[in-house]
Design an enzyme around this catalytic site. Structure first.
Site, short mmCIF file in Angstrom:
data_model
loop_
_atom_site.label_atom_id
_atom_site.label_comp_id
_atom_site.label_asym_id
_atom_site.label_seq_id
_atom_site.Cartn_x
_atom_site.Cartn_y
_atom_site.Cartn_z
CB CYS A 56 -24.06 -22.11 -63.36
SG CYS A 56 -25.29 -21.24 -64.34
CB THR A 72 -25.87 -21.87 -68.93
OG1 THR A 72 -24.73 -21.56 -68.15
CG2 THR A 72 -26.50 -20.61 -69.49
CD GLU A 78 -31.42 -41.24 -71.02
OE1 GLU A 78 -30.37 -41.49 -71.65
OE2 GLU A 78 -32.27 -42.12 -70.77
CB VAL A 125 -25.07 -42.92 -71.29
CG1 VAL A 125 -24.60 -43.77 -72.47
CG2 VAL A 125 -24.54 -43.46 -69.98
CE LYS A 182 -20.51 -39.79 -72.53
NZ LYS A 182 -20.07 -38.94 -73.65
N GLY A 204 -23.24 -31.12 -75.95
CA GLY A 204 -23.73 -29.76 -76.13
C GLY A 204 -24.68 -29.40 -75.00
N1 LIG Z 1 -21.00 -30.47 -72.19
C1 LIG Z 1 -21.58 -31.57 -72.64
O1 LIG Z 1 -21.84 -31.70 -73.83
C2 LIG Z 1 -21.99 -32.65 -71.69
C3 LIG Z 1 -22.80 -33.70 -72.16
C4 LIG Z 1 -23.16 -34.73 -71.29
C5 LIG Z 1 -22.75 -34.69 -69.99
N2 LIG Z 1 -21.96 -33.67 -69.55
C6 LIG Z 1 -21.55 -33.70 -68.15
O2 LIG Z 1 -22.17 -32.61 -67.51
C7 LIG Z 1 -21.35 -32.14 -66.47
C8 LIG Z 1 -21.08 -30.66 -66.67
O3 LIG Z 1 -20.48 -30.48 -67.92
P1 LIG Z 1 -20.31 -29.02 -68.57
O4 LIG Z 1 -19.94 -29.26 -69.98
O5 LIG Z 1 -21.46 -28.17 -68.24
O6 LIG Z 1 -19.01 -28.53 -67.77
P2 LIG Z 1 -18.54 -27.04 -67.49
O7 LIG Z 1 -17.11 -27.11 -67.16
O8 LIG Z 1 -18.98 -26.14 -68.59
O9 LIG Z 1 -19.39 -26.65 -66.20
C9 LIG Z 1 -19.13 -27.10 -64.91
C10 LIG Z 1 -19.28 -25.92 -63.99
O10 LIG Z 1 -19.20 -26.35 -62.65
C11 LIG Z 1 -18.47 -25.37 -61.94
N3 LIG Z 1 -17.94 -25.97 -60.72
C12 LIG Z 1 -16.82 -26.69 -60.56
N4 LIG Z 1 -16.68 -27.04 -59.27
C13 LIG Z 1 -17.73 -26.54 -58.62
C14 LIG Z 1 -18.17 -26.58 -57.28
N5 LIG Z 1 -17.44 -27.19 -56.36
N6 LIG Z 1 -19.32 -25.96 -56.95
C15 LIG Z 1 -20.03 -25.31 -57.87
N7 LIG Z 1 -19.69 -25.25 -59.19
C16 LIG Z 1 -18.55 -25.85 -59.54
C17 LIG Z 1 -17.42 -24.89 -62.90
O11 LIG Z 1 -16.93 -23.63 -62.53
C18 LIG Z 1 -18.19 -24.87 -64.21
O12 LIG Z 1 -18.81 -23.62 -64.43
C19 LIG Z 1 -20.10 -33.03 -66.48
O13 LIG Z 1 -20.30 -34.11 -65.60
C20 LIG Z 1 -20.08 -33.53 -67.91
O14 LIG Z 1 -19.41 -34.76 -68.04
C21 LIG Z 1 -21.57 -32.67 -70.36
N1 LIG Z 2 -17.42 -34.53 -73.83
C1 LIG Z 2 -18.52 -35.38 -74.06
C2 LIG Z 2 -19.78 -34.70 -73.64
C3 LIG Z 2 -20.91 -35.66 -73.58
O1 LIG Z 2 -20.75 -36.54 -72.55
C4 LIG Z 2 -18.59 -35.71 -75.53
O2 LIG Z 2 -17.82 -35.13 -76.30
O3 LIG Z 2 -19.38 -36.54 -75.91
NA NA Z 3 -28.78 -40.01 -72.80
#
Ligand SMILES: NC(=O)c1ccc[n+]([C@@H]2O[C@H](COP(=O)([O-])OP(=O)(O)OC[C@H]3O[C@@H](n4cnc5c(N)ncnc54)[C@H](O)[C@@H]3O)[C@@H](O)[C@H]2O)c1
Ligand SMILES: N[C@@H](CCO)C(=O)O
Ligand code: NA
Length: 451
Positions: free
Chosen positions: A31, A36, A147, A150, A223, A320
């Site tokens: 979360c 979130t 989806e 990437v 990716k 984001g």
């Molecule tokens: N932020 C982006 O723009 C974005 C875009 C595409 C993909 N992603 C992918 O989405 C995923 C999440 O990214 P994010 O930016 O939300 O990361 P984040 O660090 O904000 O959130 C991850 C959350 O998971 C929690 N967590 C860690 N270990 C845990 C566990 N064992 N059990 C439960 N919760 C746990 C952390 O405390 C954290 O709150 C990643 O795989 C990331 O590569 C992120």
């Molecule tokens: N950290 C990655 C999030 C999306 O995967 C980026 O900046 O593109």
């Molecule tokens: Na995509």
């Protein structure tokens, strides 16, 4: 719960048009930034999602590391649990937005074993060990959707995996990391240094938990591996990707790029060759007139060249919380529809089993920037070194070298752009140039792409 529960004959909810009254149980793992926003969409779009899937999507739990962490008001504290292992056993669809390899992999495998379809944004895991998940899901008759893994919100996995399934993809060329695109853009437009720009990207929620994954190109390489696997029906792991990040790029590189008609972008490139496939990630000079040059800020864009379709371009927000959550929810709807109506999403397609070629097989154009003694014959001597190594010059620009800490007087700056050359011959050429007595320093060697 089985798919048959929701089929013909089930009562219809008059308000939402649901085909069934039994909700589908959705579990969320993680979360943070993305999680979130997934909660927000599941909550605020609940009625529309029910109408689109044919069942209400009931969030039955949110696995977090610490239930006491302050969270957005949209997150119902009653749903928080630290027992992810238990949570995944009581869901129809499990969403994983924790990131990293473990415990994400074990939790997803456990979810699949218990009959759940899974949706993940985790490119690191898929690029390292996707086939294990795909095989488990195939055996269990459930879906794996990804989806969001990437290029965030941009529909690119589905188009490559499904829309282009009847075509032959030749090349994929993309800006697939929002953080590095944002950083390079801020360096170009504001003259910020790399560290300052990375801090901004972190504050905006684009960067991975450890921004090294972005800056050093690991995120883009993951990716690239996923895209190459889908595009070429061949298993490509992150270890097969030749990777170079942007940490060596300076404000000076960015400024000189612009002066010579280019912009520096971190590109992910996957190419189909006669002998196999070649996948690489590196900073490159992109001509200012090329559409990829206009991809600003944290935006992403992916070009796909296919034999019958020709050139396709996909553009949008690659990072984001809300954009990524949009892609996650699209997948949740697909998985949920299969639960309600029966059917199954695409399975792994790796039948082509093409060899993955080493980086040294890549052929591209280069721009070499160097300072030399400004005296008769030096340009000809440098040109001869390129000729000796079979590297053909496309253009040469010369300017007085700017004054530096060790002086610039008597030095000329050469910017040499080559025709296509192999990585091997270019490296040998640069070594010879560096060793030449009239060469003060080689400032940068960058590939030129998208010409
Ligand atoms: N932020 C982006 O723009 C974005 C875009 C595409 C993909 N992603 C992918 O989405 C995923 C999440 O990214 P994010 O930016 O939300 O990361 P984040 O660090 O904000 O959130 C991850 C959350 O998971 C929690 N967590 C860690 N270990 C845990 C566990 N064992 N059990 C439960 N919760 C746990 C952390 O405390 C954290 O709150 C990643 O795989 C990331 O590569 C992120
Ligand atoms: N950290 C990655 C999030 C999306 O995967 C980026 O900046 O593109
Ligand atoms: Na995509």
């Amino acid at each position: 719960m089985t798919a048959a529960d929701g089929q013909a004959g089930a009562p219809t909810d008059e308000r939402t048009g649901d085909h069934r009254t039994t909700p589908l149980r959705v579990a969320l793992l993680g979360c943070g930034v993305v999680g979130t926003e997934v909660v927000r969409l599941l909550t605020t779009q609940a009625d529309d999602l029910a109408a689109r899937t044919g069942a209400r999507l009931e969030l039955v739990g949110i696995a977090v590391r610490d239930t006491a962490t302050p969270r957005d008001a949209v997150v119902d504290a009653e749903l928080l649990t630290t027992d992810a292992e238990e949570l995944v056993t009581r869901a129809d669809v499990v969403i994983e937005v924790v990131g990293g390899i473990e415990p994400a992999r074990s939790l997803l495998l456990r979810a699949i074993e218990h009959g759940a379809s899974v949706v993940t944004a985790n490119k690191a895991l898929l690029a390292q060990d996707g086939p294990t998940l795909y095989a488990a899901a195939d055996a269990a008759g459930v879906d794996v959707y990804f989806e969001a893994a990437v290029a965030g919100a941009i529909p690119i996995v589905r188009p490559v995996r499904e829309s282009l399934a009847g075509d032959r993809v030749r090349r994929v060329l993309g800006i697939v990391n929002g953080t590095t695109n944002y950083v390079l853009d801020r360096m170009t437009s504001e003259g910020l240094d790399l560290d300052q720009a990375v801090k901004e990207a972190q504050a905006l929620g684009y960067a991975e938990a450890d921004p090294t994954a972005d800056v050093e190109g690991f995120d883009a390489a993951a990716k690239a591996a996923i895209l190459a696997s889908l595009a070429f029906h061949t298993r490509v792991s992150i270890d097969d990707v030749d990777r170079e990040g942007i940490s060596a790029i300076t404000v000076d590189d960015v400024a000189w790029a612009e002066r010579t008609g280019y912009v520096i972008k971190l590109l992910a490139i996957a190419e189909r060759r006669d002998e196999g496939v070649q996948v690489r990630v590196h900073p490159a000079l992109v001509p200012l007139a090329h559409p990829l040059a206009g991809v600003r800020g944290a935006f992403n864009a992916v070009f796909v060249e296919a034999e019958a379709a020709g050139e396709l371009m996909f553009y949008g927000r690659g990072a984001g919380g809300a954009p990524t959550a949009s892609a996650v929810l699209g997948d949740v709807v697909s998985a949920a529809r299969h639960r309600v109506l029966g059917g199954k999403g695409p399975v792994e397609s790796s039948y082509a089993d093409l060899p993955v070629l080493p980086a040294s097989s890549a052929r591209t154009r280069y721009q070499v920037r160097l300072d030399v003694q400004d005296r008769p014959g030096v340009l000809a001597q440098v040109a001869a070194l390129l000729a000796d190594h079979g590297v053909s010059i496309e253009a040469v620009r010369q300017a007085p070298a700017p004054l530096g800490p060790d002086g610039g007087d008597g030095l000329a700056r050469l910017i040499i752009t080559t025709h296509e050359a192999s990585e091997e011959s270019l490296a040998a050429t640069v070594a010879a140039i560096t060793g030449h007595e009239a060469v003060r320093r080689v400032l940068s060697v960058l590939r030129v792409e998208g010409v």
